[in-house]
Design an enzyme around this catalytic site. Structure first.
Site, PDB file in Angstrom:
ATOM      1  N   ASP A 106       0.872  -1.260  -0.114  1.00 36.88           N
ATOM      2  CA  ASP A 106      -0.103  -0.125  -0.118  1.00 36.88           C
ATOM      3  C   ASP A 106       0.869   1.214  -0.069  1.00 36.88           C
ATOM      4  OD1 ASP A 106      -1.661   2.199   0.706  1.00 36.88           O
ATOM      5  OD2 ASP A 106      -2.713   0.867   2.472  1.00 36.88           O
ATOM      6  N   GLY A 117      -9.675   4.694  -5.805  1.00 37.17           N
ATOM      7  CA  GLY A 117      -8.359   3.950  -6.224  1.00 37.17           C
ATOM      8  C   GLY A 117      -7.214   4.493  -5.065  1.00 37.17           C
ATOM      9  N   ASP A 124      -5.759   7.292  -5.483  1.00 37.93           N
ATOM     10  CA  ASP A 124      -5.882   8.734  -5.197  1.00 37.93           C
ATOM     11  C   ASP A 124      -6.770   8.934  -3.958  1.00 37.93           C
ATOM     12  OD1 ASP A 124      -6.109  11.352  -5.422  1.00 37.93           O
ATOM     13  OD2 ASP A 124      -7.540  11.436  -7.217  1.00 37.93           O
ATOM     14  N   SER A 137      -2.774   4.522 -14.299  1.00 45.68           N
ATOM     15  CA  SER A 137      -3.685   4.235 -15.209  1.00 45.68           C
ATOM     16  C   SER A 137      -4.192   3.000 -15.490  1.00 45.68           C
ATOM     17  CB  SER A 137      -3.105   4.799 -16.747  1.00 45.68           C
ATOM     18  OG  SER A 137      -3.284   6.224 -16.969  1.00 45.68           O
ATOM     19  N   THR A 138      -3.838   1.933 -14.552  1.00 49.18           N
ATOM     20  CA  THR A 138      -4.241   0.599 -14.693  1.00 49.18           C
ATOM     21  C   THR A 138      -5.260   0.144 -14.014  1.00 49.18           C
ATOM     22  OG1 THR A 138      -2.559  -0.218 -13.216  1.00 49.18           O
ATOM     23  CG2 THR A 138      -1.840  -0.093 -15.387  1.00 49.18           C
ATOM     24  N   GLY A 139      -5.759   0.920 -13.041  1.00 49.13           N
ATOM     25  CA  GLY A 139      -7.192   0.767 -12.450  1.00 49.13           C
ATOM     26  C   GLY A 139      -8.321   1.249 -13.192  1.00 49.13           C
ATOM     27  N   TYR A 193      -8.839   4.046 -15.048  1.00 44.26           N
ATOM     28  CA  TYR A 193      -8.623   4.265 -16.170  1.00 44.26           C
ATOM     29  C   TYR A 193      -8.051   3.190 -17.457  1.00 44.26           C
ATOM     30  CZ  TYR A 193      -8.289   9.128 -14.792  1.00 44.26           C
ATOM     31  OH  TYR A 193      -8.821  10.351 -14.199  1.00 44.26           O
TER      32      TYR A 193
HETATM   33  N1  AR6 Z   1      -1.241   1.676  -2.962  1.00 45.60           N
HETATM   34  C1  AR6 Z   1      -0.847   1.253  -4.030  1.00 45.60           C
HETATM   35  N2  AR6 Z   1      -1.551   0.734  -5.125  1.00 45.60           N
HETATM   36  C2  AR6 Z   1      -2.900   1.030  -5.298  1.00 45.60           C
HETATM   37  C3  AR6 Z   1      -3.635   1.552  -3.951  1.00 45.60           C
HETATM   38  C4  AR6 Z   1      -2.689   1.895  -2.965  1.00 45.60           C
HETATM   39  N3  AR6 Z   1      -3.185   1.996  -1.768  1.00 45.60           N
HETATM   40  N4  AR6 Z   1      -4.768   1.683  -4.239  1.00 45.60           N
HETATM   41  C5  AR6 Z   1      -5.199   1.112  -5.452  1.00 45.60           C
HETATM   42  N5  AR6 Z   1      -3.978   1.025  -6.085  1.00 45.60           N
HETATM   43  P1  AR6 Z   1      -6.229   3.699  -9.920  1.00 45.60           P
HETATM   44  P2  AR6 Z   1      -5.734   5.129 -12.534  1.00 45.60           P
HETATM   45  C6  AR6 Z   1      -3.560   0.362  -7.448  1.00 45.60           C
HETATM   46  O1  AR6 Z   1      -7.757   3.283 -10.338  1.00 45.60           O
HETATM   47  O2  AR6 Z   1      -6.231   3.825 -13.182  1.00 45.60           O
HETATM   48  C7  AR6 Z   1      -9.017   7.826  -9.375  1.00 45.60           C
HETATM   49  O3  AR6 Z   1     -10.284   7.799  -8.950  1.00 45.60           O
HETATM   50  C8  AR6 Z   1      -4.671  -0.111  -8.243  1.00 45.60           C
HETATM   51  O4  AR6 Z   1      -4.859  -1.647  -7.842  1.00 45.60           O
HETATM   52  O5  AR6 Z   1      -6.205   4.041  -8.423  1.00 45.60           O
HETATM   53  O6  AR6 Z   1      -4.702   6.041 -12.958  1.00 45.60           O
HETATM   54  C9  AR6 Z   1      -8.370   8.993  -9.574  1.00 45.60           C
HETATM   55  O7  AR6 Z   1      -9.174  10.009  -8.864  1.00 45.60           O
HETATM   56  C10 AR6 Z   1      -4.182   0.079  -9.667  1.00 45.60           C
HETATM   57  O8  AR6 Z   1      -3.304  -1.128  -9.767  1.00 45.60           O
HETATM   58  O9  AR6 Z   1      -5.561   4.918 -10.740  1.00 45.60           O
HETATM   59  C11 AR6 Z   1      -8.841   9.186 -11.113  1.00 45.60           C
HETATM   60  O10 AR6 Z   1      -9.942   9.555 -11.371  1.00 45.60           O
HETATM   61  C12 AR6 Z   1      -3.447   1.393  -9.616  1.00 45.60           C
HETATM   62  O11 AR6 Z   1      -3.339   1.662  -8.218  1.00 45.60           O
HETATM   63  C13 AR6 Z   1      -8.568   7.677 -11.499  1.00 45.60           C
HETATM   64  O12 AR6 Z   1      -9.024   6.798 -10.266  1.00 45.60           O
HETATM   65  C14 AR6 Z   1      -4.182   2.439 -10.334  1.00 45.60           C
HETATM   66  O13 AR6 Z   1      -5.390   2.377 -10.074  1.00 45.60           O
HETATM   67  C15 AR6 Z   1      -7.081   7.312 -12.122  1.00 45.60           C
HETATM   68  O14 AR6 Z   1      -7.192   5.855 -12.378  1.00 45.60           O
END
Ligand code: AR6
Length: 171
Positions: A8, A31, A33, A116-118, A120
């Site tokens: 995390d 996510g 963020d 971007s891999t969540g 997005y």
């Molecule tokens: N620590 C490390 N990685 C994490 C954590 C954490 N605590 N929580 C989630 N991840 P995402 P995006 C991983 O969706 O695709 C938001 O709403 C997750 O499993 O967080 O860039 C923003 O405000 C995945 O592998 O980011 C934007 O609107 C990775 O982080 C949007 O999501 C990225 O997933 C950005 O989407």
């Protein structure tokens, strides 16, 4: 100098800055963020809402407040639309700009999430290759700038993709 770990990113304290996968508003979200804003506390939003947003591929810096790190670099990854909308170049820009901001502040140790891999929906194998290739290119341009750059990945599948990207080109 480049490595991965499962975990995390809000618990990471051994770097000068963590990178946040934010959105253009810089007002928080889901996510990673959402997790970063929850762990940092409300002062983070008070600061980021004054930053004027952030373009896709760009990066802006804030303090870390209640996080174990002093700074957060907020970058905005591209939303995956199938690959024909410059998603690859925009994702590379996220890594390049985040590291530029880091250098401007004298940071030598950085932790990235999988941008971007969540939400997005960027395909993780492709994102990992771009992430690793871009960080390698930036660090090759200035080999003394960074001491340690790592990816803190939330699940085994994502970690495996980054480990594979890191192995390629070194074997
Ligand atoms: N620590 C490390 N990685 C994490 C954590 C954490 N605590 N929580 C989630 N991840 P995402 P995006 C991983 O969706 O695709 C938001 O709403 C997750 O499993 O967080 O860039 C923003 O405000 C995945 O592998 O980011 C934007 O609107 C990775 O982080 C949007 O999501 C990225 O997933 C950005 O989407």
């Amino acid at each position: 100098m480049l490595h991965t770990e499962l975990g995390d990113i809000t618990k990471v304290g051994d770097v000068d800055a963590i990178v946040n996968a934010a959105n253009k508003s810089l007002m928080g979200g889901g996510g990673v963020d959402g997790a970063i804003h929850r762990a940092a506390g409300p002062e983070l939003l008070e600061e980021t809402e004054k930053l004027g947003g952030c373009e896709t591929g760009d990066a802006k810096i804030s303090s870390g407040y209640n996080l174990p790190v002093a700074h957060v670099i907020h970058t905005v990854g591209p939303i995956w639309h199938g690959g024909d909308e410059s998603e690859e170049a925009l994702l590379a820009n996220c890594y390049r700009r985040s590291l530029e901001v880091a250098v401007e502040h004298g940071f030598r140790t950085i932790a990235f999430p999988s941008i971007s891999t969540g939400v997005y929906a960027f395909p993780v194998d492709q994102a990992a290759t771009i992430a690793v290739d871009t960080v390698r290119a930036v660090t090759a341009e200035d080999p003394d700038a960074f001491e340690m750059i790592k990816w803190v990945l939330f699940d085994e599948e994502t970690k495996a993709a980054y480990d594979k990207a890191l192995r390629s080109g070194t074997e």
